[in-house]
Design an enzyme around this catalytic site. Structure first.
Site, PDB file in Angstrom:
ATOM      1  N   ASP A  52       0.837  -1.212   0.000  1.00  0.00           N
ATOM      2  CA  ASP A  52       0.000   0.000   0.000  1.00  0.00           C
ATOM      3  C   ASP A  52       0.871   1.261   0.000  1.00  0.00           C
ATOM      4  OD1 ASP A  52       0.870  -0.130   2.614  1.00  0.00           O
ATOM      5  OD2 ASP A  52      -1.094   0.214   3.527  1.00  0.00           O
ATOM      6  N   LYS A 121      -0.994  -9.285   3.112  1.00  0.00           N
ATOM      7  CA  LYS A 121      -0.264  -8.772   4.280  1.00  0.00           C
ATOM      8  C   LYS A 121      -1.175  -7.793   5.000  1.00  0.00           C
ATOM      9  CE  LYS A 121       3.340  -5.703   3.820  1.00  0.00           C
ATOM     10  NZ  LYS A 121       2.859  -4.464   4.484  1.00  0.00           N
ATOM     11  N   GLU A 123      -1.209  -5.145   8.721  1.00  0.00           N
ATOM     12  CA  GLU A 123      -0.377  -4.583   9.789  1.00  0.00           C
ATOM     13  C   GLU A 123      -0.904  -4.992  11.157  1.00  0.00           C
ATOM     14  OE1 GLU A 123       0.376  -0.397   9.359  1.00  0.00           O
ATOM     15  OE2 GLU A 123       1.067  -0.633   7.287  1.00  0.00           O
ATOM     16  N   GLU A 190       9.474  -4.046  10.107  1.00  0.00           N
ATOM     17  CA  GLU A 190       9.914  -2.748   9.573  1.00  0.00           C
ATOM     18  C   GLU A 190      10.509  -1.893  10.687  1.00  0.00           C
ATOM     19  OE1 GLU A 190       7.106  -0.589   7.145  1.00  0.00           O
ATOM     20  OE2 GLU A 190       8.467   1.128   6.973  1.00  0.00           O
TER      21      GLU A 190
HETATM   22  O1  KIV Z   1       3.544  -1.122   1.549  1.00  0.00           O
HETATM   23  C1  KIV Z   1       4.726  -1.456   1.461  1.00  0.00           C
HETATM   24  O2  KIV Z   1       5.401  -1.268   0.448  1.00  0.00           O
HETATM   25  C2  KIV Z   1       5.343  -2.047   2.628  1.00  0.00           C
HETATM   26  C3  KIV Z   1       6.820  -1.898   2.745  1.00  0.00           C
HETATM   27  C4  KIV Z   1       7.191  -1.609   4.137  1.00  0.00           C
HETATM   28  C5  KIV Z   1       7.560  -3.051   2.198  1.00  0.00           C
HETATM   29  O3  KIV Z   1       4.682  -2.616   3.444  1.00  0.00           O
END
Ligand code: KIV
Length: 278
Positions: A52, A121, A123, A190
């Site tokens: 994102d 993915k 968070e 990160e």
């Molecule tokens: O959105 C993204 O590009 C990420 C980076 C931290 C790899 O999550």
């Protein structure tokens, strides 16, 4: 993991391959958002993330909070058209999964169903354990993004390296353990210091992928626009410049403008001529 050189058939990196990479050759991961970029980097990547971060690097937003499901789906489809080898992960955008595990499942199904990507993915770690568990139970592979979480930077007052206090370190380890227990297949870490990344990596049996998280992780990822020099206003400390495409584009545009104004472009070579005698 490289393509099989003896056959023309391209074998896609599987979930099992990614999971088996723990403590082996580091996973090579990059972000991509478009078909041409995915085609160029595919053969060198184990994982391509449709991050994102596209909200900032493609759309010029100040942060990732305005990224929508439609954006992620459209760019996910674009990357899937170009990536035939890498394992493709698509980010769940802000607002698409935090409300409840059921909301996350509904949107996760939509992203996977419409893009054909291999995984998602999101968070969070301990706070997202229930959600990760539900997606895992429905065969949706989840990478959990812990440490510095870009969707939280507004709330947290900026981009800050994590793991500088004992409390932060134990939170991070807890996030990692809870995400693994819930069924995450991998962790993206990160913005944390080397000792902490090493500690997390040694505490879990799933592979860790770092960005600004030292060589202690099981793999590395960079935002492609950072490593290519496309974002010229700001580049994070951890983002090594592998090429300077931004300067090359500027030089090309400058030369083009000069040639158009001088009428030296288009020259005969770039002009259609008739062969018919008039
Ligand atoms: O959105 C993204 O590009 C990420 C980076 C931290 C790899 O999550």
């Amino acid at each position: 993991m490289t393509q099989n050189e003896n056959t023309t058939e391209i074998q896609r990196v599987s979930l099992a391959d990614v999971m088996a990479s723990k403590n082996k050759t580091p996973l090579v991961c990059l972000t991509a958002y478009t078909t041409p970029m995915a085609k160029i980097i595919d053969q060198y990547c184990d994982v391509i993330l449709v991050g994102d971060s596209l909200g900032m690097v493609v759309y010029g937003m100040d942060n990732t909070l305005g990224v929508t499901m439609d954006m992620m789906i459209n760019h996910g489809k674009a990357v899937m058209r170009g990536a035939k080898h890498a394992f493709v992960i698509v980010d769940m955008p802000y607002g698409s999964y935090e409300e409840s595990p059921q909301q996350a499942l509904q949107n996760a199904r939509k992203i996977i169903g419409e893009t054909g990507a291999q995984a998602l993915k999101l968070e969070g770690g301990a706070d997202m354990a229930e959600t990760i568990k539900l997606l895992h139970e429905h065969d949706i592979p989840v990478m959990a993004h812990i440490g510095l979480k870009p969707q939280h930077v507004e709330k947290e007052g900026g981009y800050r390296v994590k793991g500088k206090t004992n409390e932060q370190i134990s939170d991070l380890i807890n996030d990692a353990l809870q995400a693994e227990k819930a069924g995450a297949f991998s962790l993206l870490i990160e913005g944390t210091i080397e000792d902490v990344a090493e500690n997390i990596t040694n505490s879990v049996s799933i592979p860790t992928v770092g960005i600004g998280a030292s060589p202690a992780c099981d793999g590395q990822i960079l935002v492609i626009d950072d490593m290519l020099g496309m974002i010229r206003e700001h580049r994070p400390k951890f983002a090594k410049l592998y090429a300077n495409i931004g300067d090359q584009i500027e030089d090309a545009a400058k030369t083009y403008a000069e040639e158009v104004q001088a009428r030296t472009f288009p020259s005969a070579e770039f002009t259609y001529h008739t062969k018919v005698k008039r």
